[in-house]
Design a protein around this motif. Structure first.
Motif, PDB file in Angstrom:
ATOM      1  N   GLY A 162       4.028  -1.576   1.069  1.00  0.00           N
ATOM      2  CA  GLY A 162       3.537  -0.244   0.736  1.00  0.00           C
ATOM      3  C   GLY A 162       4.061   0.292  -0.573  1.00  0.00           C
ATOM      4  O   GLY A 162       3.883   1.464  -0.871  1.00  0.00           O
ATOM      5  N   VAL A 163       4.714  -0.531  -1.360  1.00  0.00           N
ATOM      6  CA  VAL A 163       5.256  -0.078  -2.643  1.00  0.00           C
ATOM      7  C   VAL A 163       4.127   0.117  -3.651  1.00  0.00           C
ATOM      8  O   VAL A 163       4.062   1.138  -4.329  1.00  0.00           O
ATOM      9  CB  VAL A 163       6.302  -1.084  -3.180  1.00  0.00           C
ATOM     10  CG1 VAL A 163       6.738  -0.722  -4.574  1.00  0.00           C
ATOM     11  CG2 VAL A 163       7.487  -1.161  -2.245  1.00  0.00           C
ATOM     12  N   ILE A 164       3.228  -0.837  -3.741  1.00  0.00           N
ATOM     13  CA  ILE A 164       2.154  -0.766  -4.734  1.00  0.00           C
ATOM     14  C   ILE A 164       0.977   0.050  -4.208  1.00  0.00           C
ATOM     15  O   ILE A 164       0.468   0.927  -4.890  1.00  0.00           O
ATOM     16  CB  ILE A 164       1.708  -2.189  -5.134  1.00  0.00           C
ATOM     17  CG1 ILE A 164       2.866  -2.904  -5.823  1.00  0.00           C
ATOM     18  CG2 ILE A 164       0.499  -2.124  -6.054  1.00  0.00           C
ATOM     19  CD1 ILE A 164       2.581  -4.337  -6.190  1.00  0.00           C
ATOM     20  N   PHE A 165       0.528  -0.249  -2.992  1.00  0.00           N
ATOM     21  CA  PHE A 165      -0.591   0.460  -2.375  1.00  0.00           C
ATOM     22  C   PHE A 165      -0.107   1.193  -1.137  1.00  0.00           C
ATOM     23  O   PHE A 165       0.672   0.647  -0.361  1.00  0.00           O
ATOM     24  CB  PHE A 165      -1.698  -0.519  -1.959  1.00  0.00           C
ATOM     25  CG  PHE A 165      -2.314  -1.256  -3.096  1.00  0.00           C
ATOM     26  CD1 PHE A 165      -3.054  -0.593  -4.050  1.00  0.00           C
ATOM     27  CD2 PHE A 165      -2.147  -2.621  -3.218  1.00  0.00           C
ATOM     28  CE1 PHE A 165      -3.627  -1.280  -5.104  1.00  0.00           C
ATOM     29  CE2 PHE A 165      -2.715  -3.318  -4.265  1.00  0.00           C
ATOM     30  CZ  PHE A 165      -3.460  -2.644  -5.217  1.00  0.00           C
ATOM     31  N   PRO A 166      -0.572   2.417  -0.919  1.00  0.00           N
ATOM     32  CA  PRO A 166      -0.222   3.096   0.336  1.00  0.00           C
ATOM     33  C   PRO A 166      -0.801   2.359   1.540  1.00  0.00           C
ATOM     34  O   PRO A 166      -1.756   1.590   1.427  1.00  0.00           O
ATOM     35  CB  PRO A 166      -0.862   4.476   0.187  1.00  0.00           C
ATOM     36  CG  PRO A 166      -1.068   4.659  -1.273  1.00  0.00           C
ATOM     37  CD  PRO A 166      -1.296   3.287  -1.830  1.00  0.00           C
TER      38      PRO A 166
END
Length: 85
Positions: free
Chosen positions: A13-17
């Motif tokens: 979930g760091v790049i995309f929620p």
């Protein structure tokens, strides 16, 4: 190393929620305690942010407490070897 870390960054979930991950895979992503911390941080930072119902900071705290306990037990167990080096 980048081949391994990029999928892990996407799944944590760091790049995309988490809302962008397909519904059938969300239950598996919620096993990652980092997801709970990131989603809680986004929820407190952005006013209109909508997160999943399964996000719980208690899960993150239990993982952190468990890993610190494990680290302390391993340190106590192998303290003699650490001093010898």
């Amino acid at each position: 190393m980048r081949i391994i870390t990029l999928p892990l960054l996407i799944l944590s979930g760091v790049i995309f929620p988490i809302n962008y991950i397909p519904h059938e895979f969300r239950q598996y992503v919620l096993w990652n305690p980092i997801v709970h911390g990131l989603e809680s941080m986004r929820l407190s930072f952005f006013e209109g942010y909508h997160t999943l119902d399964g996000i719980d900071m208690t899960y993150l705290w239990l993982w952190a407490l468990g890993l610190m306990t494990l680290g302390l037990m391993l340190h106590v167990r192998f303290a003699g070897r650490l001093k010898a080096q």
